[in-house]
Scaffold this active site. Structure first.
Site: not given
Ligand SMILES: *[C@@H]1O[C@H](CO)[C@@H](O)[C@H](O)[C@H]1NC(C)=O
Ligand SMILES: *[C@@H]1O[C@H](CO)[C@@H](O)[C@H](O)[C@H]1NC(C)=O
Length: 436
Positions: A234, A258, A314
């Site tokens: 990723d 990512d 996040r």
């Protein structure tokens, strides 16, 4: 009795939901990966703590002990030139010891929070990485980091000198390892990142990881006795997948394709502490699927980190599990700090949240659901220092821990102490023979 049956119910859910595993970068689940997955599931259930509040109050207790006798809330900016002063209880356990380099494994006794039982390679010998190259994915050269992390036995991995390592493909680790960057400047940059998949008991300490990109996939060795076909990775700095007892401490992380740290697929018993994160969009993802109930076992402590310049969102974004977010310094965000969906429990204590100037971005929290749904999610905020108009929207029962006896209810240090608690976040520059 009640607790036990709920736990049993979760266990069943967890096992059932593992039937549909998301993307795993594994091209084909052969017997080796199936066995690893099964063992990892068992380890995660063992690691799950039925009373997570006991763990959060235990951490708070240590913070208070570490700061006892000091009222200072000063914020000294600029380079620190004083003598070693470890201000938080994790650092205090090892940092100011002059002989840290001869006593490296002391670190294994220092984790707190949900990852507190992580000892990494404490019971193994030292492996000194002498070669920064990463050319052969199937038969890694002895002396390389890739050769170190695939060994069966516990290992305490250190570095012979300063190094820049560009990983050709994701670095697939095995259980019972410590990667200890202290004493050298170790940069993992420009290539793939670290993968902790279906393993347990790993410490990652003192690395600079940035500019991680996707790996193409291909044949990669994942243990001494096995290699297999992997699909594209990723582009996370550290990807934790179906793993337990993991401690990520004192790393500097930035600029990845990512996430900086992704924790997914039923991972649990994890502490992420003392890291410095900057310049990134999706910082930390805890649980990647609204459909994957296996993440109910997830229990993660996020403590003493500095979420710094150029971060967007996040920090973390949570699903399903229980998350203790304590004494972190949030000095920048471009969208929000803490978010989630699927009724995660979030206990935010003693963090400092400094909102950006934009009037639309003052809210610390973000929920992916309508208010009629999220009003029941347990998101609490105690002792957080909210600055420049920042506000935290609480929900659910006022304090998730209120049903616990008084003596467990030790408060985290108030947010005004955070600058001190996090001032040494990130990879430290430790010199042998001197306190770190
Ligand atoms: C800390 O604060 C208390 C009460 O405000 C005060 O009595 C004490 O002298 C202070 N201690 C230090 C070390 O400054
Ligand atoms: C919130 O906490 C209360 C009290 O501990 C509990 O009964 C309830 O199930 C929790 N809600 C969620 C969505 O986890």
């Amino acid at each position: 009795m009640m607790k036990m049956s709920i736990f049993f119910f979760y266990s069943l859910l967890f096992l059932a939901s593992f039937a549909h595993v998301l993307r795993a970068d594994i091209a084909e689940y052969d017997d080796v990966w199936l066995k690893r997955r099964e063992e990892a599931m068992k380890a995660a259930l063992d690691a799950y703590h039925p009373n997570p509040e006991e763990v959060t109050t235990n951490l708070n207790h240590h913070v208070n002990l570490a700061l006892e006798g000091s009222n200072s809330t000063r914020r000294n900016l600029g380079k620190y030139v004083g003598r070693c002063s470890a201000t938080n209880p994790i650092d205090r356990c090892w940092r100011c010891q002059r002989n840290w380099a001869r006593n490296r494994k002391r670190l294994a006794d220092c984790a707190l929070g949900f990852g507190r039982k992580t000892i990494g390679g404490k019971d193994g010998s030292f492996y000194v990485v002498t070669d920064s190259s990463d050319t052969d994915m199937v038969n890694p050269k002895p002396g390389t980091l890739r050769h170190a992390v695939i060994q069966e036995e516990p290992l305490w991995i250190i570095f012979a000198r300063d190094m820049v390592i560009r990983l050709n493909q994701e670095l697939i680790m095995t259980s019972d390892k410590t990667i200890d960057g202290r004493g050298s400047r170790v940069y993992i940059i420009g290539g793939a990142g670290l993968t902790l998949q279906f393993i347990k008991n790993v410490i990652i300490h003192g690395l600079h990881i940035h500019h991680i990109v996707q790996g193409n996939g291909g044949l990669i060795r994942d243990s001494v006795s096995h290699f297999g076909q992997r699909t594209q990775s990723d582009g996370d700095a550290i990807s934790i997948f179906g793993s337990s007892h993991i401690w990520i401490d004192h790393n500097s992380l930035s600029h990845c394709t990512d996430g900086l740290i992704d924790v997914i697929q039923g991972s649990t018993a994890i502490t992420i502490s003392n890291n410095h994160m900057t310049d990134h969009d999706d910082v930390m993802l805890f649980g990647s699927s609204d459909a994957f109930e296996g993440d109910k076992v997830m229990q993660i402590t996020v403590a003493f980190n500095h979420f710094g310049q150029g971060l967007t969102q996040r920090m973390p974004r949570c699903r399903w599990g229980f998350f203790h977010i304590v004494n972190n310094d949030y000095t920048h965000w471009k969208m929000y700090a803490i978010g989630g969906s699927q009724h995660p429990t979030i206990v935010s204590q003693g963090n400092r949240f400094i909102a950006p100037d934009d009037i639309r971005l003052k809210e610390v929290t973000k929920r992916e659901a309508g208010m009629d749904v999220w009003k029941d999610w347990n998101w609490s905020s105690e002792g957080d220092l909210l600055m420049n108009g920042a506000f935290f929207v609480k929900s659910g029962t006022p304090s998730g821990s209120s049903q616990f006896p008084r003596h467990y209810m030790i408060k985290a240090k108030p947010g005004s102490f955070v600058r001190r608690l996090t001032r040494f976040a990130g990879a430290l520059s430790c010199k042998r023979g001197h306190p770190c």
